[in-house]
Design a protein around this motif. Structure first.
Motif, PDB file in Angstrom:
ATOM      1  N   GLY A 119      -7.047 -22.469  -6.030  1.00  0.00           N
ATOM      2  CA  GLY A 119      -7.174 -22.542  -7.488  1.00  0.00           C
ATOM      3  C   GLY A 119      -7.852 -23.802  -7.982  1.00  0.00           C
ATOM      4  N   PRO A 120      -7.365 -25.028  -7.649  1.00  0.00           N
ATOM      5  CA  PRO A 120      -6.114 -25.259  -6.916  1.00  0.00           C
ATOM      6  C   PRO A 120      -4.892 -25.089  -7.816  1.00  0.00           C
ATOM      7  CG  PRO A 120      -7.082 -27.356  -7.503  1.00  0.00           C
ATOM      8  CD  PRO A 120      -8.046 -26.304  -7.989  1.00  0.00           C
ATOM      9  N   MET A 121      -3.768 -24.863  -7.153  1.00  0.00           N
ATOM     10  CA  MET A 121      -2.481 -24.732  -7.823  1.00  0.00           C
ATOM     11  C   MET A 121      -1.442 -25.481  -6.988  1.00  0.00           C
ATOM     12  SD  MET A 121      -0.409 -21.214  -8.797  1.00  0.00           S
ATOM     13  CE  MET A 121      -1.432 -20.795 -10.189  1.00  0.00           C
ATOM     14  N   ILE A 122      -0.493 -26.112  -7.663  1.00  0.00           N
ATOM     15  CA  ILE A 122       0.569 -26.852  -6.976  1.00  0.00           C
ATOM     16  C   ILE A 122       1.855 -26.045  -7.018  1.00  0.00           C
ATOM     17  CG2 ILE A 122       1.940 -28.968  -6.946  1.00  0.00           C
ATOM     18  CD1 ILE A 122      -0.366 -30.358  -8.369  1.00  0.00           C
ATOM     19  N   ALA A 123       2.488 -25.886  -5.855  1.00  0.00           N
ATOM     20  CA  ALA A 123       3.780 -25.194  -5.778  1.00  0.00           C
ATOM     21  C   ALA A 123       4.858 -26.219  -5.451  1.00  0.00           C
ATOM     22  CB  ALA A 123       3.735 -24.106  -4.719  1.00  0.00           C
ATOM     23  N   PHE A 124       5.864 -26.304  -6.299  1.00  0.00           N
ATOM     24  CA  PHE A 124       7.012 -27.176  -6.035  1.00  0.00           C
ATOM     25  C   PHE A 124       8.104 -26.372  -5.333  1.00  0.00           C
ATOM     26  CE2 PHE A 124       4.863 -29.441  -9.400  1.00  0.00           C
ATOM     27  CZ  PHE A 124       5.058 -30.774  -9.078  1.00  0.00           C
TER      28      PHE A 124
END
Length: 561
Positions: free
Chosen positions: A306-311
Motif C-alpha cells: 500500500g503501504p499499510m501498517i498493521a499493529f
C-alpha cells in the motif's frame, strides 16, 4: 536502627510471602547488594541468607553496580524485569548509568508447553471453538504466547494465551516491592526524591493493566474504531466471544516485518515510504487521537502492501488529555522557533513540581539545550539524546513528569528507530514538523476556537447554576453558629447594587459569547439561506452580538463616571 528477625518479620508477615522474599534477597545478596538491605534495617536476615546460601561478601563479578543490578533483575523473574524496563523510561529520576543498563533487560523465557496451551483454551472457551491450532508458537514472550489457529467457522486467527499463574505471581512480587519501598522511604532518605512507594504503585498499575487481557481487548476495539475507514493502518478484528481474562483471539493478518528488507522488496513496499507513513501514524495517534501504541517495536507491527501498517500487540498504550496535547504542540513549536519561554511554560504545565521552580533558571537551561541540539540541521538532531536532556532538566528543577508523558517519549524513540531501520537517512523531526504545524492550525482554527469558547461558556453557566446549591452547606453553618465572625459592611445598598449590576453584566456577557460563537459556527458551516456565499442567520447573529457588546460598553463607561 532496628535490625534482626523482627524487622524482616514485619515485612514478611505483612505480605505473607516469606519464601519469595527470601528468594529475592538471596539473589540480591549474591550480586553484591546485601549492604542495601542492611541499611534498610534487614541486616540480621541478610547475614542468615548469606550463611544458608554459602555466599561470601565478595560480589560475583567485577561488573559495575548498575550492570550487577540488571543481572539480578533478570534472575528474579518477570516482575523485576518489567520493573527494570519501566525504570529505564524514568530518565527524569533514574541516573543515566542505571537507565542504560535497564534498557538492556530482555524477558527471555521458555515457551509454554503445547499441552498446557490446549488445556487453557479448553477451560476458557468452547472445546470445539477451534478446528485447528498450530503447535509451533508464532511468538513467545514473558506475558503470553501466540499461536496460529482456525475457528470452527473457518476464520484464520491468532490466539494469545497468558502464562498460567502470572497474575498471582505479579501481585505477590508487587506486594513485596511495596513493602521494600516503605522500608526504603523510612531508612534511606537519600532516595526520597524517587518517591519509592509512589513509583512502585505507578509501576504496579501499569503492569496489572498489561496483564489484563480484557483491557487489551478494549484497546483493540478502540483502535479499530479510530482506524475503521483508514487505508493506511490495519487493526485486526477481535473475536469477542472467544476472548477471556487470559486469552485473546483476533484476526490473523499477513505482512512483512520492518527488519526484513528482502520481504519488503518482494511485497513492493518502498522502505522510505513506509518510514514516512510510520512517522505520520505516530504523530496522528499522539496529537490527533491522544491515544497511542506505547510499545511499537518490530515484533508488534508489520507492513502490508500500500503501504499499510498493521499493529498487533495492544497491551501497552498511552493516553493524553486535550490540554496535554495542546502543551505538547506549544513545546514542539517553541523548539522550532527557539522560544525558551514557550517551552518552559509547556514543561511546567506538563509536569508536577516537588518544589517551587525557578522560572528564569529553567528558561536559561532550556536555552542552552536548544543551542546544543538545534544549532545544526534538523537531520542532525538525535531524538533520544534530546529527550534525555529534557528529562534531565525536568529532574534538576524538581519537576515530576506524568507517566503517560514518559510513555510518549519511549514510543517516539521507538518510532524513530523504526524509521531509521527502514531508511538510514530518515529524519523524524523533518517529517513531523509539517504534520505538527498542520495539526496546530487545525486545532486553533476559528471554528475550533469557537467550539472551545462555547464549551467554556457552558461550563461557566453550569457552575453558576450550581453555585447556590454549593454555597448552601456553608450558609447553613453560618446560621446554626458553626462558623462565627464579626463582619461590618458599610454602604450595604451600594454593595447590593454593585453585585446586581455585575450579575446582569455577567449574564449579558454569557449571552453575547454564546451568540457570537453560534453565529461563527453557522457562518463556517454555510447554513442556508446564503447571501454571496455567507450564511444570513450567522450575519444577523454577529450583528446582534455587536449591538449587545456596544450596549455593555456604554453601560460600563456610564457607571465609571
Amino acid at each position: 536502627m532496628p535490625t534482626g528477625p523482627n524487622a524482616i518479620s514485619k515485612v514478611t508477615a505483612a505480605y505473607r510471602h516469606a519464601e519469595r522474599v527470601t528468594e529475592l534477597m538471596r539473589i540480591m545478596v549474591r550480586f553484591g547488594f546485601g549492604d542495601l538491605f542492611a541499611t534498610m534495617g534487614l541486616g540480621e536476615i541478610i547475614h542468615k541468607v548469606k550463611r544458608i546460601a554459602g555466599f561470601s561478601k565478595t560480589p560475583p563479578s567485577r561488573a559495575s553496580r548498575p550492570a550487577r543490578l540488571r543481572m539480578a533483575m533478570e534472575e528474579m523473574g518477570l516482575v523485576m524485569i518489567k520493573l527494570g524496563q519501566y525504570l529505564s523510561t524514568r530518565q527524569d529520576v533514574i541516573p543515566p548509568a542505571y537507565a542504560e543498563e535497564f534498557s538492556k533487560l530482555q524477558d527471555r523465557v521458555p515457551p509454554i508447553p503445547f499441552a498446557e496451551v490446549k488445556r487453557i483454551l479448553e477451560e476458557c472457551a468452547d472445546p470445539g471453538a477451534f478446528s485447528e491450532i498450530v503447535e509451533e508458537p508464532l511468538a513467545a514472550a514473558s506475558v503470553g504466547q501466540v499461536h496460529a489457529a482456525v475457528t470452527r467457522e473457518g476464520t484464520d486467527v491468532v490466539v494469545k494465551v497468558q502464562r498460567p499463574g502470572l497474575g498471582k505471581q505479579a501481585r505477590t512480587d508487587l506486594e513485596i516491592l511495596r513493602g521494600l519501598a516503605v522500608q526504603a522511604e523510612k531508612y534511606l532518605p537519600t532516595l526520597n526524591f524517587l518517591r519509592p512507594v509512589e513509583m512502585v504503585e505507578e509501576f504496579g498499575k501499569s503492569l496489572l493493566t498489561e496483564l489484563d487481557y480484557r483491557q487489551e481487548a478494549n484497546n483493540i476495539l478502540r483502535f479499530g474504531r479510530l482506524y475503521r475507514a483508514s487505508r493506511e493502518v490495519k487493526i485486526p478484528a477481535l473475536e469477542r466471544k472467544l476472548t477471556t481474562d487470559n486469552v485473546i483471539v483476533m484476526e490473523r493478518l499477513e505482512g512483512v516485518k520492518y527488519d526484513d528488507p528482502e520481504g519488503l522488496a518482494r511485497a513492493g513496499i518502498a522502505p522510505r515510504d513506509l518510514a514516512r507513513l510510520t512517522a505520520k501514524v505516530a504523530i496522528g495517534q499522539i496529537m490527533t487521537f491522544g491515544f497511542f501504541h506505547a510499545d511499537p517495536h518490530p515484533g508488534n507491527l508489520f507492513a502490508m502492501p500500500g503501504p499499510m501498517i498493521a499493529f498487533m500487540d495492544f497491551g501497552l498504550t498511552g493516553q493524553l488529555t486535550a490540554e496535554a496535547r495542546d502543551e505538547l504542540l506549544r513545546l514542539a513549536l517553541g523548539a522550532v522557533r527557539h522560544n525558551q519561554a514557550d517551552i518552559a511554560r509547556a514543561i511546567l504545565r506538563l509536569t508536577r513540581p516537588d518544589v517551587k521552580p525557578d522560572r528564569d533558571k529553567l528558561e536559561t537551561d532550556i536555552s542552552f539545550l536548544l543551542d546544543r541540539h538545534l544549532a545544526g540541521t534538523l537531520k542532525e538532531i538525535n531524538l533520544n539524546d534530546f529527550a534525555k536532556d529534557v528529562l534531565d532538566i525536568i529532574a534538576q528543577h524538581g519537576l515530576k513528569a506524568q507517566p503517560n508523558l514518559l510513555l510518549l517519549v519511549k514510543a517516539l524513540i521507538q518510532f524513530e528507530r523504526l524509521g531509521i531501520m527502514l531508511d538510514g537517512d530518515f529524519d523524524v523531526i523533518s517529517e513531523a514538523r509539517p504534520l505538527v504545524t498542520e495539526i496546530y492550525k487545525r486545532r486553533h482554527s476559528p471554528v475550533n476556537k469557537a467550539r472551545r469558547l462555547l464549551r467554556g461558556a457552558e461550563e461557566l453557566a453550569a457552575n453558576l447554576r450550581t453555585l447556590p446549591k454549593d454555597l448552601g452547606p456553608f450558609l447553613d453553618n453560618i446560621k446554626n453558629g458553626s462558623i462565627r465572625g464579626d463582619i461590618e459592611i458599610k454602604n450595604i445598598p451600594q454593595v447590593q447594587r454593585s453585585i446586581r449590576d455585575a450579575s446582569q453584566r455577567l449574564t449579558f456577557a454569557l449571552v453575547l459569547s454564546s451568540l457570537l460563537i453560534g453565529s461563527s459556527l453557522i457562518i463556517a458551516a454555510q447554513v442556508p439561506p446564503l447571501w454571496n456565499g455567507v450564511a444570513i442567520l450567522g450575519l444577523l447573529g454577529v450583528f446582534g452580538a455587536l449591538i449587545l457588546a456596544l450596549w455593555l460598553l456604554v453601560d460600563f463607561l456610564r457607571d465609571k463616571r
